[in-house]
Design a protein around this motif. Sequence first.
Motif, short mmCIF file in Angstrom:
data_model
loop_
_atom_site.label_atom_id
_atom_site.label_comp_id
_atom_site.label_asym_id
_atom_site.label_seq_id
_atom_site.Cartn_x
_atom_site.Cartn_y
_atom_site.Cartn_z
N MET A 85 -2.20 2.62 -11.25
CA MET A 85 -3.61 2.61 -10.87
C MET A 85 -4.08 3.99 -10.43
N ASN A 89 -7.10 6.09 -12.15
CA ASN A 89 -8.20 6.64 -11.35
C ASN A 89 -8.32 8.15 -11.55
N LEU A 163 -2.83 -3.63 -2.82
CA LEU A 163 -3.91 -3.19 -3.70
C LEU A 163 -5.28 -3.35 -3.04
N SER A 164 -5.48 -4.46 -2.32
CA SER A 164 -6.78 -4.72 -1.68
C SER A 164 -7.12 -3.65 -0.66
N PHE A 167 -7.65 -0.30 -2.16
CA PHE A 167 -8.97 -0.21 -2.78
C PHE A 167 -10.04 0.09 -1.75
N SER A 170 -9.81 3.74 -0.67
CA SER A 170 -10.17 4.73 -1.69
C SER A 170 -11.64 4.68 -2.09
N ILE A 171 -12.27 3.50 -1.99
CA ILE A 171 -13.66 3.38 -2.43
C ILE A 171 -14.64 3.92 -1.39
#
Length: 250
Positions: A85, A89, A163-164, A167, A170-171
């Motif tokens: 991932m 990205n 992953l959650s 995310f 990173s967002i």
Amino acid sequence: MLLQSLWDYILGHSALLSSPFFPVLFNPCVYISFSLPFIVLDLLSPHLAWVRRYKIQGESQISWTTMGQCLGLFFYNYVVYLFHMILVNWYLRPISLPAQAPESLRLVWDVLACLLLFDFQYFFWHLLHHRVPWLYRTFHKVHHKHTSTSVLTTQYSGVWETLSLGFFASINPYLMGCHPLTEMLFYVLNIWLSVEDHCGYDLPWATHRLVPFGLYGGAPHHDLHHLKFKSNFAPYFTHWDRLFGTLHEH
């Protein structure tokens, strides 16, 4: 001037920053580096009373087997899932390195805003995964295998949780339009606070002792969550737990 000098130094290594090696190695290197001092404390605590006095659950000890299991799951999740991932990205979102550093006040504000936003996201994600039995059994139960926290339990999570939360982290700088230096500092701070949350020690210089009025929970706050399961769902600050009546203090 200090920020510009720092940024100019970083720009001198722009080839590394723009390569796929930097984002791939950044997280594990920072995480392991921050974890090492607490691993040393865990190894010393059975033999030194002055170390044990700061341990939140003084009777608990971490074994080599537990360390191996925690590191094994961390590297498994990272190599099998996160690695790919991060590369995707990096390919889809090329790094832009402006010549100017961010202004000091803007940097501080953006880092704090990203941290507060992550705290908000984590709180509701965490609360939901405790209140919905299927979510807890299927995804979050792995992280609660250890009722006594130690630094390597920070990343002892299933792939969905990893992953959650990755995310969310990173967002947020992307949504805030942060400068790359601000983004890096936020990642470093977020990893440190997460490691400190799980370290299992209430040290005199811990972050929660530096933030006034009980606004920040720190390691005692999160260790109690692992022990009691039904309180202290926010990772860092205490305001969401206060508002929802889920704050439990020693």
